[in-house]
Structure formats: structure tokens, C-alpha cells
Design an enzyme around this catalytic site. Structure first.
Site, PDB file in Angstrom:
ATOM      1  N   HIS A  73      11.801  -7.209   4.568  1.00  0.00           N
ATOM      2  CA  HIS A  73      11.994  -8.208   5.622  1.00  0.00           C
ATOM      3  C   HIS A  73      11.273  -7.779   6.906  1.00  0.00           C
ATOM      4  O   HIS A  73      10.666  -8.598   7.599  1.00  0.00           O
ATOM      5  CB  HIS A  73      13.494  -8.387   5.877  1.00  0.00           C
ATOM      6  CG  HIS A  73      13.821  -9.631   6.622  1.00  0.00           C
ATOM      7  ND1 HIS A  73      14.768  -9.679   7.613  1.00  0.00           N
ATOM      8  CD2 HIS A  73      13.324 -10.886   6.531  1.00  0.00           C
ATOM      9  CE1 HIS A  73      14.842 -10.900   8.110  1.00  0.00           C
ATOM     10  NE2 HIS A  73      13.981 -11.652   7.453  1.00  0.00           N
TER      11      HIS A  73
ATOM     12  N   CYS B 282      12.525  -6.106  19.272  1.00  0.00           N
ATOM     13  CA  CYS B 282      12.582  -4.795  18.613  1.00  0.00           C
ATOM     14  C   CYS B 282      12.924  -5.006  17.149  1.00  0.00           C
ATOM     15  O   CYS B 282      14.042  -5.473  16.828  1.00  0.00           O
ATOM     16  CB  CYS B 282      13.639  -3.917  19.277  1.00  0.00           C
ATOM     17  SG  CYS B 282      13.869  -2.321  18.449  1.00  0.00           S
TER      18      CYS B 282
END
Ligand SMILES: Nc1c(NC[C@H](O)[C@H](O)[C@H](O)CO)[nH]c(=O)[nH]c1=O
Ligand SMILES: CC(=O)[C@@H](O)COP(=O)(O)O
Length: 165
Positions: free
Chosen positions: A98, A90
Site C-alpha cells: 500500500h 507522512c
């Protein structure tokens, strides 16, 4: 929106082959563990529901979704006769880019591992804007991406079995 009010894990209109006799690895990212544990429970129970034996499921944790690629590679390299690997993670958008790099890396990475070993490596990674979207897809109103990943693994393993005559 396409997913609005939809259960994305509804397989009532599709045929799921028996998973009996198939061996699967599962690699689970520890980041966002509350979500990834729910994905894992969905995947694990779906495999059992469709006939995969408990002893034929090999589960390992990796630190984050970025490591799912190398985790899948290690399982296919070291566990004999795997019929596929399910990757579960997840990734939730933070303040920086990022998120983009992780999502791109793991999507491309697991695809490359699948090609390298000619084995299905299933992309069971949520890539969401926020926590709520993740919860909605890990056993919430939009289903469980883990269920979807498990059924996809069985379908692909069955396809390989049909073609490997
Ligand atoms: N921010 C999230 C991460 N970040 C960690 C990376 O996956 C990786 O472990 C690190 O960059 C070291 O290589 N991972 C997730 O799975 N989800 C995130 O939201
Ligand atoms: C997806 C991530 O790596 C993210 O959670 C990190 O957060 P940030 O982009 O704010 O550093």
C-alpha cells in the site's frame, strides 16, 4: 549514506527571496498527525519568517496523503490568485505494498496538478521506512521537510513572478 548526520533543511548557503505579497495554500494530511503537525509548524513559521503574511496562508486538512492531490486541486480551483500550494504528509511503510501505491500516486498527482494550473505544488511528503526516520525529518536531526517545502514554494513563486512580466 547521503543524509547521514546532515541537516537537510540548512539554507544558510542559499538566497531565499522575500515572500511578501505571495499567497499560499497548505494541505496537510491527518494520517501520522504527530509528524504532519510538526511539518506544518515548520512550513508555517518558515513562510512567516520569509515575509508571507498570515492572512495570505490558507490551510486545510485532508484525511491522508493520497488525498493531497485532490486537496491541492480544490485549493487552486477555489481560492483566487494563489501563488502555490504546499502539500504535507507522512507515509510510513507498513506490511503491504500500500505504501508504494500511495507514494507513487501522490508524487505523480501533485505534479499533474502543478502542470494543470501552471502553479507550483510542493511535494512536502515524507516517505519513510519507519517512525524514527519520519521524526528525524520533522524537526529532528535531519531538519524539517516542512521548512524545505515552504522555502521551495517561495522560490518557485518568485521565479514565476520574474518570468510573468
Ligand atoms: N498508511 C498511510 C496512509 N494511508 C491512507 C491513504 O493516504 C488514504 O487516505 C486512504 O488510502 C484512502 O484514500 N496515509 C498517509 O498519509 N500515511 C500513511 O502512512
Ligand atoms: C502506508 C500505509 O498505507 C500503511 O501504513 C498501511 O499499513 P499496511 O501496509 O500494513 O496495511
Amino acid at each position: 549514506m547521503a543524509t547521514q548526520l546532515k541537516n537537510l533543511s540548512d539554507f544558510s548557503n542559499t538566497t531565499v527571496p522575500s515572500g511578501a505579497g505571495f499567497k499560499f495554500g497548505i494541505v496537510v494530511a491527518e494520517w501520522n498527525a504527530g509528524i504532519t503537525n510538526a511539518l506544518y509548524q515548520g512550513a508555517y513559521q518558515s513562510l512567516l519568517t520569509h515575509g508571507v503574511a498570515e492572512d495570505d496562508i490558507f490551510t486545510y486538512a485532508v484525511p491522508g496523503s493520497f488525498e493531497l492531490t485532490s486537496g491541492a486541486d480544490l485549493l487552486l480551483k477555489n481560492i483566487p490568485k494563489l501563488d502555490g500550494v504546499i502539500t504535507l504528509g507522512c507515509v510510513i511503510q507498513g506490511e503491504t505494498r500500500h505504501f508504494d501505491f500511495i507514494c507513487d500516486a501522490v508524487a505523480n498527482g501533485v505534479s499533474n496538478v502543478a502542470i494543470k494550473y501552471s502553479k507550483p505544488v510542493i511535494f512536502g511528503v515524507l516517505t519513510t521506512d519507519n517512525q524514527q526516520q519520519a521524526e528525524d525529518r520533522a524537526g529532528g536531526k535531519h531538519g524539517n521537510k516542512g521548512d524545505e517545502a515552504a522555502i521551495t514554494a517561495i522560490k518557485m513563486a518568485d521565479l514565476a513572478k520574474q518570468l510573468n512580466f
